[in-house]
Scaffold this motif. Sequence first.
Motif, PDB file in Angstrom:
ATOM      1  N   LYS A  21      12.816  48.603  -9.787  1.00 25.13           N
ATOM      2  CA  LYS A  21      12.947  48.390 -11.223  1.00 25.13           C
ATOM      3  C   LYS A  21      13.368  46.945 -11.464  1.00 25.13           C
ATOM      4  N   THR A  22      12.643  46.282 -12.339  1.00 25.02           N
ATOM      5  CA  THR A  22      12.898  44.872 -12.631  1.00 25.02           C
ATOM      6  C   THR A  22      12.974  44.675 -14.137  1.00 25.02           C
ATOM      7  N   SER A  23      13.987  43.975 -14.584  1.00 23.43           N
ATOM      8  CA  SER A  23      14.111  43.725 -16.024  1.00 23.43           C
ATOM      9  C   SER A  23      12.964  42.840 -16.491  1.00 23.43           C
ATOM     10  N   THR A  26      11.854  47.342 -21.552  1.00 23.54           N
ATOM     11  CA  THR A  26      12.944  46.505 -21.048  1.00 23.54           C
ATOM     12  C   THR A  26      12.898  46.314 -19.530  1.00 23.54           C
ATOM     13  N   GLU A  27      12.225  47.222 -18.798  1.00 22.71           N
ATOM     14  CA  GLU A  27      12.111  47.069 -17.356  1.00 22.71           C
ATOM     15  C   GLU A  27      10.813  47.691 -16.863  1.00 22.71           C
TER      16      GLU A  27
END
Length: 394
Positions: A22-24, A164-165
């Motif tokens: 998971k990446t912003s 957002t991610e």
Amino acid sequence: MISVAEAKKLINSHSFELPSEKTSLSRAAGRIIAADVYATVDIPNFPQSSMDGYALSYQDYVDKKDIYILGEMAAGSSRSDSLQQGTAIRIFTGAAVPGGADTVVMQEKTTVENGKLKIHDADLKQGDHVRLKGSEVKEGTLALIKGHRINPASIGFLAGFGITELDMYRDPIVKIIVTGDELQKPGESLSYGQVYESNSFALTAALQQSGLHDIQVFHVGDNLEALKNILHTCLGSADIVLLTGGVSVGDYDFTLKAAELCGIETVFHKIRQRPGKPIYFGSKDHVLVFGLPGNPASVLTCYYEYVANALEKMSHRHTALKTTWLPLTSTYKKSPGLTHFLKGHHDGKTVSILNAQESYRLHSFARANCLIQIDEELSEVQDGEVVEVHCLPV
């Protein structure tokens, strides 16, 4: 020794796709999406004006009714009332078009007299300047596909429906180990017999040019125990380790012995090629290890021809060189038995071999925009003959 084709096949078979994470959204630029992304809302999520002007019912305009202006609608307003027949509302770009209205007329093509709207637009059509709900993308539909590289427009697009991610492919962690007692850091004074170390700078730049930035560089002299300790440490935290120098069979070439002591499985050592013949490749516990020759041109050649291919499979970034075929501008002769990678320059129509092809020389590499592959079985390529060209990143 193995062939170039065999080496690339072995590297591909031992390379692997890194897991996603998971990446912003704020840190996603340049990364690769690991799963399809679906729209969470309609964009726009209401009928929206694309102009400053007046919202009205097109039928009132067709029927030539008197149209009275009743208030205004600014962007961000939460008013939800509907227009009655014969009325219009002053509206601004980005504002919600009220119920009962289906058309916006530009303010430049109107006048207002005694509260009545006068329209001076003979080309006005129903639906003009209204962005319909979901006209960009509808909720639940595919927005971006797996494998898409996130660019600034992608960031804005995804932010527009509240993302957002993202699930992104993880970029590899790269450790570079530079070996050699003769090496001195740039900026320091040289003693007789020393040379400035450049390989870590070239490799770091090549990685960064591909968008990879999790890089750490270590320097070690010609000492087996020190090299083994640093290699062991790197194996515990890296996805890929690049060693430069010490891969031949000299008295001070310790890379192979250090790899053995660290339990690295040797996949191959030495390829029938020039430059970069003594290249080493091994793996341990899902860490790939490349032992690259020490000469600067050999290091970059082996990086582009082999390491970049592994990085592409691991990260899904486009790191591998693109191949084309172009006619050569001069005759080239060599002894059969080794594939030659020649620094060259192409203009999209023909390709030329540059001077200074020796493995220690980077001057020609700095001017090159491609590598020309001359296969091992060939002894001569004639002027005008089509050759395989691997285009360097720009």
